[in-house]
Enzyme design. Sequence first.
Site, PDB file in Angstrom:
ATOM      1  N   HIS A   1      -1.667  -5.411   1.477  1.00 14.47           N
ATOM      2  CA  HIS A   1      -2.833  -6.328   1.266  1.00 14.47           C
ATOM      3  C   HIS A   1      -2.340  -7.485   0.763  1.00 14.47           C
ATOM      4  CE1 HIS A   1      -6.740  -7.386  -0.360  1.00 14.47           C
ATOM      5  NE2 HIS A   1      -6.467  -7.681  -1.125  1.00 14.47           N
TER       6      HIS A   1
ATOM      7  N   ASN B   1      -1.672  -0.228   7.431  1.00 16.87           N
ATOM      8  CA  ASN B   1      -1.084  -1.426   7.812  1.00 16.87           C
ATOM      9  C   ASN B   1      -0.040  -2.180   6.728  1.00 16.87           C
ATOM     10  OD1 ASN B   1      -2.972  -2.575   6.029  1.00 16.87           O
ATOM     11  ND2 ASN B   1      -4.315  -3.709   7.595  1.00 16.87           N
TER      12      ASN B   1
ATOM     13  N   TYR C   1     -12.021  -3.041  -3.244  1.00 13.49           N
ATOM     14  CA  TYR C   1     -12.699  -3.064  -1.875  1.00 13.49           C
ATOM     15  C   TYR C   1     -14.216  -2.940  -1.805  1.00 13.49           C
ATOM     16  CZ  TYR C   1      -7.893  -2.284   0.140  1.00 13.49           C
ATOM     17  OH  TYR C   1      -6.610  -2.354   0.441  1.00 13.49           O
TER      18      TYR C   1
ATOM     19  N   THR D   1      -4.564  -8.165  10.585  1.00 18.06           N
ATOM     20  CA  THR D   1      -5.036  -6.753   9.802  1.00 18.06           C
ATOM     21  C   THR D   1      -4.746  -5.919  11.001  1.00 18.06           C
ATOM     22  OG1 THR D   1      -6.826  -8.000   8.715  1.00 18.06           O
ATOM     23  CG2 THR D   1      -6.910  -5.560   8.961  1.00 18.06           C
TER      24      THR D   1
ATOM     25  N   ARG E   1      -0.777 -14.994   3.988  1.00 17.34           N
ATOM     26  CA  ARG E   1      -1.853 -14.359   5.165  1.00 17.34           C
ATOM     27  C   ARG E   1      -0.742 -14.430   6.513  1.00 17.34           C
ATOM     28  NH1 ARG E   1      -5.373 -10.927   3.784  1.00 17.34           N
ATOM     29  NH2 ARG E   1      -6.447 -11.713   5.758  1.00 17.34           N
TER      30      ARG E   1
ATOM     31  N   GLU F   1      -8.919 -10.650  -7.538  1.00 15.99           N
ATOM     32  CA  GLU F   1      -7.986  -9.494  -7.547  1.00 15.99           C
ATOM     33  C   GLU F   1      -6.900  -9.426  -8.569  1.00 15.99           C
ATOM     34  OE1 GLU F   1      -8.828  -8.774  -2.800  1.00 15.99           O
ATOM     35  OE2 GLU F   1      -6.821  -9.901  -3.346  1.00 15.99           O
TER      36      GLU F   1
ATOM     37  N   LYS G   1       0.752  -1.318  -0.055  1.00 21.59           N
ATOM     38  CA  LYS G   1      -0.096   0.141   0.036  1.00 21.59           C
ATOM     39  C   LYS G   1       0.852   0.998   0.010  1.00 21.59           C
ATOM     40  CE  LYS G   1      -3.781  -2.262   2.455  1.00 21.59           C
ATOM     41  NZ  LYS G   1      -4.434  -2.403   3.682  1.00 21.59           N
TER      42      LYS G   1
ATOM     43  N   ARG H   1       3.179  -7.010   9.377  1.00 26.27           N
ATOM     44  CA  ARG H   1       2.546  -5.979   9.930  1.00 26.27           C
ATOM     45  C   ARG H   1       2.910  -5.953  11.397  1.00 26.27           C
ATOM     46  NH1 ARG H   1      -3.218  -7.667   7.347  1.00 26.27           N
ATOM     47  NH2 ARG H   1      -3.172  -6.110   5.543  1.00 26.27           N
TER      48      ARG H   1
END
Length: 152
Positions: free
Chosen positions: A117, A114, A51, A93, A87, A128, A11, A104
Amino acid sequence: MIKERTFLAIKPDGVQRGYIAEIIGRFEKKGFKLVGLKQLIPSKQLAQDHYGVHRERPFFKDLVNFISSGPVVAMIWEGEGVILSARKIIGATKPLEAEPGTIRGDLAIDIGRNIIHGSDGEETAKFEINLWFDQHEICDWETSDSEWRVES
């Protein structure tokens, strides 16, 4: 043989803070293969489409504005179990709930910033990937050490 693929995006906060190489390195060290990579400033429409599942949530507008506020590094990673592994590498998150050693947990503090994604499942990953990449932007290739990554 096509292995599992996932979509990841660094991000704007991760790009601005200079974490591109570190994040890519974590996935390379794990043994995953990068098959799609580009940097762009997402349009509001792309952000809204990405999103869309959060469209009715109170944070949707801020999320769209943030993700389209600066450069994003969009990636497709490939490998056995890459969705679940990604993940775990990314972490929770909410950064303050993320384990040390995760992206993170190590690099982020605030849920609104954060860093990264990651697709949360196979269907989401397909959606995606198709949203962010054209087919000609995906590079199918074999690593020279693929036999050393996973048992066949």
